[in-house]
Write a protein that holds these residues in place. Structure first.
Motif, PDB file in Angstrom:
ATOM      1  N   LEU A 154      84.547  10.612 -89.591  1.00 51.74           N
ATOM      2  CA  LEU A 154      84.844  12.025 -89.808  1.00 51.74           C
ATOM      3  C   LEU A 154      84.867  12.785 -88.488  1.00 51.74           C
ATOM      4  O   LEU A 154      85.707  13.662 -88.276  1.00 51.74           O
ATOM      5  CB  LEU A 154      83.786  12.642 -90.730  1.00 51.74           C
ATOM      6  N   TYR A 155      83.932  12.437 -87.595  1.00 57.29           N
ATOM      7  CA  TYR A 155      83.832  13.197 -86.349  1.00 57.29           C
ATOM      8  C   TYR A 155      83.396  12.313 -85.182  1.00 57.29           C
ATOM      9  O   TYR A 155      82.865  11.222 -85.352  1.00 57.29           O
ATOM     10  CB  TYR A 155      82.859  14.372 -86.506  1.00 57.29           C
ATOM     11  N   ASP A 156      83.659  12.850 -83.994  1.00 56.84           N
ATOM     12  CA  ASP A 156      83.228  12.254 -82.734  1.00 56.84           C
ATOM     13  C   ASP A 156      82.463  13.315 -81.956  1.00 56.84           C
ATOM     14  O   ASP A 156      82.731  14.516 -82.094  1.00 56.84           O
ATOM     15  CB  ASP A 156      84.438  11.795 -81.923  1.00 56.84           C
ATOM     16  N   SER A 157      81.511  12.882 -81.139  1.00 55.99           N
ATOM     17  CA  SER A 157      80.786  13.817 -80.275  1.00 55.99           C
ATOM     18  C   SER A 157      80.602  13.174 -78.907  1.00 55.99           C
ATOM     19  O   SER A 157      79.490  12.930 -78.453  1.00 55.99           O
ATOM     20  CB  SER A 157      79.430  14.184 -80.886  1.00 55.99           C
ATOM     21  N   SER A 158      81.743  12.896 -78.259  1.00 58.21           N
ATOM     22  CA  SER A 158      81.732  12.189 -76.980  1.00 58.21           C
ATOM     23  C   SER A 158      82.307  13.014 -75.832  1.00 58.21           C
ATOM     24  O   SER A 158      82.072  12.684 -74.670  1.00 58.21           O
ATOM     25  CB  SER A 158      82.542  10.884 -77.086  1.00 58.21           C
ATOM     26  N   LEU A 159      83.076  14.055 -76.131  1.00 56.93           N
ATOM     27  CA  LEU A 159      83.826  14.769 -75.109  1.00 56.93           C
ATOM     28  C   LEU A 159      83.165  16.092 -74.734  1.00 56.93           C
ATOM     29  O   LEU A 159      82.343  16.635 -75.483  1.00 56.93           O
ATOM     30  CB  LEU A 159      85.265  14.991 -75.580  1.00 56.93           C
ATOM     31  N   LEU A 160      83.555  16.596 -73.558  1.00 56.99           N
ATOM     32  CA  LEU A 160      82.875  17.756 -72.979  1.00 56.99           C
ATOM     33  C   LEU A 160      83.851  18.888 -72.669  1.00 56.99           C
ATOM     34  O   LEU A 160      83.619  19.694 -71.765  1.00 56.99           O
ATOM     35  CB  LEU A 160      82.150  17.358 -71.681  1.00 56.99           C
TER      36      LEU A 160
END
Length: 276
Positions: A154-160
């Motif tokens: 559903l989601y990613d949390s790797s980028l800034l």
């Protein structure tokens, strides 16, 4: 200023994610395989499982808050009881690779192995099929979105690259997962993680708290996602458990704040910005 305010549930002004990267010993093994023969170095990761996780869970329970724990498959296999505690407390468990190895774009097969072994461990040991993913140290490749779509994340949390969630674009068109951005400034590791091979100051808690609070205060004015990244072997230290309590109380002193897990944030963003 460009208005990028997100319509959060209940009219909240800001969404807050309390996230914990439960790397344990993988943080040190992935940096240098020779650390497998250095029990002193590895014991920093062991502390996160042995002491940090229970203290963090206790703190979250006292505040009646749910968090998202990004856990490598190796940690699930080697610290199963602690991972089961996290699940039993109702927190979200998300994917964080298998061994915390940084992605090398020249070896895509290794990225696939890290993804699939991590997924297998989460499912086999905990019965968890994760909705979210965070890459070790924010290191990714051009294969990332394809792999995430392939495994129905559903989601990613790797980028800034932002302070609000957004829909990632899949290669060749189409939708990718929802991105929940983070940043090093609201990560405990740059401020307090020490390595004898690359020594740097361990900043006082007053410094860390000021950085965390200053970032929250201005982001609250903008309206967005406050993604606080912590590690049990860092924030699980005694004085930083106190810092976590103080940071939670600080955030709670602001009106219209929504604490949520990664899945809740991604679903809310979709509901209000794509399905409205």
């Amino acid at each position: 200023m460009i208005d990028k305010r997100v319509n959060w549930p209940g009219g909240a002004r800001i969404a807050v994610m309390l996230t914990f990267d439960f790397d344990a010993e993988t943080l040190w093994l992935s940096r240098d395989p020779a650390n497998a023969r250095r029990p002193g170095t590895l014991s920093q990761g062991t502390y996160g499982a042995k002491v940090g996780v229970p203290r963090i869970l206790e703190t979250l329970q006292e505040a009646n808050l749910k968090a998202t724990f990004f856990i490598p498959g190796w940690t699930v296999e080697n610290h199963t009881q602690r991972c089961e505690m996290i699940v039993a407390e109702g927190h979200e468990v998300a994917h964080h690779s298998y061994s915390h190895s940084w992605i090398d774009p020249d070896f895509p097969e290794q990225e696939v192995e890290e993804m699939e072994r991590g997924l297998d461990a989460l499912k086999r040991v905990l019965g968890v099929v994760p909705k979210g993913y965070r890459s070790p140290a924010g290191e990714t490749s051009d294969n990332l979105i394809r792999l995430l779509n392939q495994h129905d994340f559903l989601y990613d949390s790797s980028l800034l690259d932002d302070v609000v969630p957004y829909r990632m674009a899949a290669p060749g068109g189409g939708k990718g997962p929802v991105e929940l951005p983070w940043h090093w400034s609201t990560d405990d590791a740059p401020h307090a993680l020490f390595s004898i091979k690359s020594p740097r100051p361990i900043f006082p808690n007053s410094h860390i708290l000021q950085v965390f609070q200053d970032e929250f205060r201005e982001l609250y004015r903008w309206g967005g996602l406050y993604n606080l990244v912590m590690h049990p072997q860092v924030t699980g230290r005694p004085s930083r458990i106190a810092l976590l309590r103080e940071m939670i109380a600080f955030i709670q002193s602001f009106p219209n704040v929504w604490f949520a897990t990664g899945t809740e944030v991604a679903k809310a963003w979709i509901a209000t910005h794509e399905e409205a």
